[in-house]
Design an enzyme around this catalytic site. Structure first.
Site: not given
Length: 679
Positions: A468-469, A475
């Site tokens: 997730h991180e 991004h």
């Protein structure tokens, strides 16, 4: 004094010179940075020429670079490696930085120039501004309007006072929580009380005790959420209760670090500020500049999900009670432990069986990095010659397939008393073509560090958090924009979790899992039948998972829907009433975060915005369906996602970017199916 922040770093990728930076450099750099920033803006607003994009927006985007340099480094340190000096300085700086932000956002001269550019021929005329430049004007206009730039002088002065005081209170909340988290860590005198934990977990507890000067003991450090991962494994019910009680006690047990009065004052001041700005509540103020647009839209989604989630939770609770028998009533500290037993009984799977296959270095290189390489063609090379902000933080250089540079990735894996709880991504340098800036991003996790020579074995949830991180990191790494305002993850709060949630899908993707999930001792791959069993149990316990999240999201909304005239005196009573009103007042299923340790909403920037996770998950589930239907882990799919979503950063409306990627708006059906909420 030579201050490393006074000039841009000359190191690779403008990496801050952590070998030269000391705590004494921060205050003078902040002071000079703020003064320099104000002077740069003053030059803009006193320029004699008529406002244009070139003489207003461009210099505005170029301004404040020294302040940005010191702020990114300082607040990263304050989160990941704080000390008494940085803690005191952060509290000192909070009101000064709030006043500085107000000096810019409430400057009627600057606001007038931005409005003039918006009304000019160059904004809408043929041959005028490009799309990103027009969007920059629109965003500045919206943000200045929301911030109160159009208010009268007396109202602005009141607004400044609210902002100053809120900055002090939220900083104090965070410091109190860190102190409470450290103070309430569970000290174990007899190792038999840790029965059920693995050797690595016990080693980490011994290491934590040794670091605190408690040789011969074991210390279980707390995590940010209510539910500690060890609750699923500890066989001693009394120890589980002690651990759970410690977690729930943070900030509400009286004394110097009690957060209850802070919660009340923060919410009261936010409501007053919202009223001053013309909004009926802080929630209305926040959502007015998010994709949700209104609290009513948020409420409609949460109310749609809460009843079926509560219903599913009651079914799960009854099953756990049958498993437990009549000796005890299932309590909150029993839920995770009994759930694993029931998962084992129903699916013949225990997620703890996966842990020997989740060695951290393999997860990183052959899982997280491998998936990114298959999707986007990027490679990661560790640079031991580049120094990060802490000895445990590692630096990796990122390149595209053709060898062109992407940026630097910094990983800080382990927990320590100087690091706040949770997991997060930060930027140390934010990409901008206008400024010629490259990009450096960091990931922080809070994995207990075992003794030297003992492998770091991650839990199922820790691996999921890692993916997730890293989605946030991608991004930040991939965004390629002109203006610094749009760099990296600078998107609406209720959109920012979407790319990171999508990246979670690769954790159990067959090609990825087969590449990293091997036994740390034998090298044998994770048995296919174990993987199949875990996948078969994917929807198991979703009632609990959804309810404990929704309880926190609804609690956040309840606090921030209060109007300026609404008085609350008892934090616990308000919390209980708010949850009961949505049918989520089950004491065996407490909210993921209770008010006094809800860092997201009272110190972390997610105030009235914790709904963002489920709001973004609508897009996430719909996107996972798209990847699955279009061949999954392929370069073509990755390139499309990178170019149309990750790569645009905040330079266009996020829902427009989503429609460009998906070809339509998101459908909620995949989310309902994933969480078992379909009728």
């Amino acid at each position: 004094m030579t201050n490393p922040f006074f000039e841009p770093s000359t190191l690779l990728y403008q990496l801050p010179d952590f070998g030269a930076i000391t705590d004494e450099h921060y205050r003078p750099a902040f002071e000079r940075g703020m003064a320099e920033h104000l002077a740069e803006v003053e030059a803009i607003v006193t320029a004699p020429d008529a406002p244009t994009f070139a003489n207003t927006l461009i210099p505005l985007e170029r301004s404040g670079q020294m302040l940005s340099r010191v702020a990114t480094v300082f607040f990263n340190k304050a989160s990941a490696d704080s000390n008494d000096t940085t803690n005191a300085l952060e509290e000192e700086l909070a009101p000064k930085l709030a006043a500085h932000a107000d000096a810019l956002r409430l400057d009627s001269r600057l606001f007038a120039r931005i409005k003039a550019v918006r009304a000019s021929a160059e904004f809408g005329g043929a041959g005028g501004l490009d799309a990103e430049s027009r969007y920059l004007v629109e965003r500045y206009l919206a943000e200045f309007t929301q911030a109160g730039a159009g208010l009268g002088d007396a109202q602005k002065q009141q607004l400044r006072e609210y902002n100053r005081r809120l900055s002090e209170l939220t900083t104090k909340f965070e410091k109190n929580l860190l102190a409470e988290t450290n103070a309430l860590a569970l000290v174990i005198d007899d190792v038999t009380e840790l029965e059920g934990l693995g050797a690595g977990e016990i080693s980490a507890a011994a290491e934590a005790a040794a670091e605190r000067g408690l040789p011969g003991k074991w210390v279980v450090t707390l995590v940010l959420p209510t539910g500690h991962p060890y609750l699923a494994s500890l066989t001693d019910r009394r120890v589980r209760e002690r651990l759970f009680t410690a977690s729930r006690s943070r900030g509400n047990r009286g004394g110097e670090f009690d957060n209850r009065d802070l919660v009340l004052e923060i919410t009261r001041l936010r409501a007053l500020r919202a009223g001053l700005l013309g909004f009926e509540s802080h929630a209305a103020f926040v959502t007015s500049d998010e994709t949700a647009a209104t609290p009513a839209a948020v409420d409609a989604l949460l109310r749609r999900l809460a009843p079926p989630a509560a219903r599913n939770t009651r079914v799960e609770q009854a099953a756990l009670q049958r498993l437990f028998g009549g000796e005890y009533v299932v309590e909150a500290w029993d839920w995770a432990y009994l759930t694993e037993k029931l998962r084992k009984a129903r699916f013949d799977v225990d997620t703890a069986e996966m842990r020997p296959y989740f060695e951290a270095e393999r997860v990183l290189r052959d899982g997280v990095f491998f998936a990114a390489n298959r999707l986007y063609g990027v490679t990661f090379t560790e640079r031991a010659d580049l120094r990060a902000y802490h000895p445990e933080a590692r630096v990796f250089e990122v390149h595209d397939e053709g060898g062109s540079a992407v940026g630097l990735y910094v990983l800080d894996l382990y927990t320590r008393d100087s690091k706040r709880g949770g997991a997060w991504m930060n930027s140390l340098v934010s990409q901008s073509a206008l400024l010629g800036h490259p990009v450096i991003v960091t990931n922080n996790l809070n994995v207990p560090k075992p003794a030297e020579g003992t492998p770091t074995l991650l839990t199922f949830d820790e691996v999921n958090t890692f993916f997730h991180e890293f989605g946030h990191a991608l991004h930040g790494l991939f965004a390629r924009v002109t203006y610094p305002k749009f760099s990296g993850t600078s998107v609406f709060r209720d959109f920012v979790e979407f790319p990171s949630q999508v990246n979670e899908m690769w954790m159990l993707w067959p090609e990825v899992l087969a590449n990293y999930a091997v036994h740390h001792l034998t090298g044998e791959p994770m048995p296919a039948e174990l993987v199949a069993k875990v996948q078969a149990s994917a929807g198991f316990n979703e009632g609990f998972a959804t309810s404990e999240y929704l309880a926190a999201a609804l609690l956040d909304q309840a606090w921030h829907r209060l109007g300026a005239g609404d008085a609350v005196e008892d934090v616990a009573a308000f919390e209980a009433a708010a949850l009961a009103g949505f049918g989520l007042g089950n004491p065996a299923v407490p909210p993921r975060y209770s008010s006094t340790y809800f860092a997201h909403t009272f110190s972390g920037g997610y105030d009235a915005g914790y709904y963002s996770y489920i709001w973004s998950e609508v897009l996430d589930a719909d996107t996972v369906e798209w990847f699955t239907e279009n061949g999954g882990l392929t370069r073509a799919n990755g390139d499309r996602f990178r170019q149309r979503l990750l790569g645009v950063g905040g330079s266009r409306d996020p829902l427009e970017a989503y429609r460009d990627f998906r070809g339509r708006d998101a459908d909620i059906a995949p989310l309902l199916a994933r969480r078992g909420l379909t009728p």
